[in-house]
Design an enzyme around this catalytic site. Structure first.
Site, PDB file in Angstrom:
ATOM      1  N   ASP A 170     -16.900 -11.970  17.827  1.00  0.00           N
ATOM      2  CA  ASP A 170     -15.621 -12.450  18.344  1.00  0.00           C
ATOM      3  C   ASP A 170     -14.701 -12.850  17.184  1.00  0.00           C
ATOM      4  OD1 ASP A 170     -13.507 -13.812  19.617  1.00  0.00           O
ATOM      5  OD2 ASP A 170     -14.815 -14.557  21.198  1.00  0.00           O
ATOM      6  N   HIS A 201     -14.062 -10.244  21.172  1.00  0.00           N
ATOM      7  CA  HIS A 201     -13.294 -10.988  22.169  1.00  0.00           C
ATOM      8  C   HIS A 201     -12.694 -10.020  23.198  1.00  0.00           C
ATOM      9  CE1 HIS A 201     -11.294 -14.835  23.057  1.00  0.00           C
ATOM     10  NE2 HIS A 201     -10.255 -14.110  23.427  1.00  0.00           N
TER      11      HIS A 201
END
Length: 232
Positions: A170, A201
C-alpha cells in the site's frame, strides 16, 4: 440521482444526503458504506447495490457535505484525484464520525433495522475503525484504512467485531504502519487482520485501474462471511 435520501445530524440542526439501496423484502441487517476520499461516487453506489442484492439495507452517507454536498470524483483522473486529496485535507474526521453515528441512529430509529454494520474504504477504512471505537455499531470492516497506527490508543474501546484488510504494498500505508497495526491488534479479541501480499491501495474498488479481481473477490468473500456471522 446520486443521493436519494437525507439523514438528520445528531443535533438535528441540519441534514445531509445519502445513497440508499434497499433489498427485496425485509433486510437481513443494515450496512453503512463509508466512502473513500472520492465521495459517494459510482463505485461506492455499486458497493451499496451489491450489498442490497445480498439482502442488506445499504446506506452510503455523503460525509463531505460540509465541504461540497454531493461531490464525487474519479481516482483515475489526475486532476480529480488531486481535488479529492485537497478535500481530504479539509475534512473534519470527528464530524464525520458524528455523521456516521447519526446514520446509525437513523437506520435503527427511522428505517427500523436494529443490526447495523459498516464497511469503509481508504479514508472510510480509517473511519470504520474509529466508528468501532467511538460508536455502538455492531460490526465494522475496513479496507486499506490509512493512519490506523495513530488510532491504536482507542483500541480498548472496541466492543464489537472488526475486520481489517491490509494490502502489503500500500503506497499510503507503509510497512512500518502495517507492523504497528499487527503489533497493536493481533491479540485483540475483537479484531481480525488479513494481509494481501504485494497488493496496493484500492485493490477492491468496484471500477477503475486499481482493482485486482482475485484479491477483491477474496476480501469481499471474507467480508460477506463476517457480516453473516455478526449481523444476523
Amino acid at each position: 440521482m446520486s443521493l436519494n435520501a437525507t439523514i438528520p445530524t445528531l443535533e438535528a440542526d441540519a441534514s445531509f444526503g445519502a445513497y440508499v439501496a434497499r433489498p427485496e423484502g425485509t433486510p437481513r441487517a443494515a450496512i453503512i458504506v463509508i466512502q473513500e476520499i472520492f465521495g459517494v461516487n459510482p463505485g461506492i453506489r455499486q458497493k451499496c447495490d451489491k450489498l442490497a442484492a445480498e439482502g442488506y439495507l445499504a446506506v452510503a452517507p455523503d460525509l463531505f457535505w460540509r465541504l461540497e454536498p454531493g461531490v464525487e470524483t474519479d481516482p483515475d483522473v489526475e486532476a480529480e484525484f488531486q481535488r479529492a486529496l485537497g478535500m481530504m485535507g479539509q475534512f473534519d474526521q470527528d464530524a464525520g464520525i458524528r455523521d456516521i453515528e447519526a446514520t446509525i441512529h437513523h437506520i435503527r430509529r427511522t428505517l427500523g433495522v436494529s443490526k447495523v454494520g459498516c464497511v469503509g474504504y481508504c479514508l472510510g477504512g480509517r473511519l470504520a475503525f474509529m466508528a468501532a471505537a467511538r460508536t455502538d455499531i455492531d460490526a465494522s470492516v475496513g479496507y486499506y484504512g490509512v493512519g490506523i497506527d495513530g488510532l491504536l490508543g482507542e483500541k480498548h474501546a472496541i466492543a464489537h467485531p472488526v475486520m481489517l484488510h491490509i494490502p502489503t504494498a500500500d503506497g499510503f500505508v507503509p510497512r512500518e504502519t502495517q507492523a504497528a497495526m499487527h503489533a497493536g491488534l493481533d491479540d485483540h479479541p475483537k479484531v481480525t487482520l488479513h494481509d494481501y501480499e504485494g497488493l496496493d491501495h484500492g485493490f477492491a474498488t468496484e471500477t477503475g485501474q486499481r482493482r485486482d479481481e482475485a484479491a477483491a473477490t477474496l476480501a469481499d468473500s471474507r467480508t460477506s462471511a463476517f457480516f453473516a456471522e455478526h449481523l444476523e
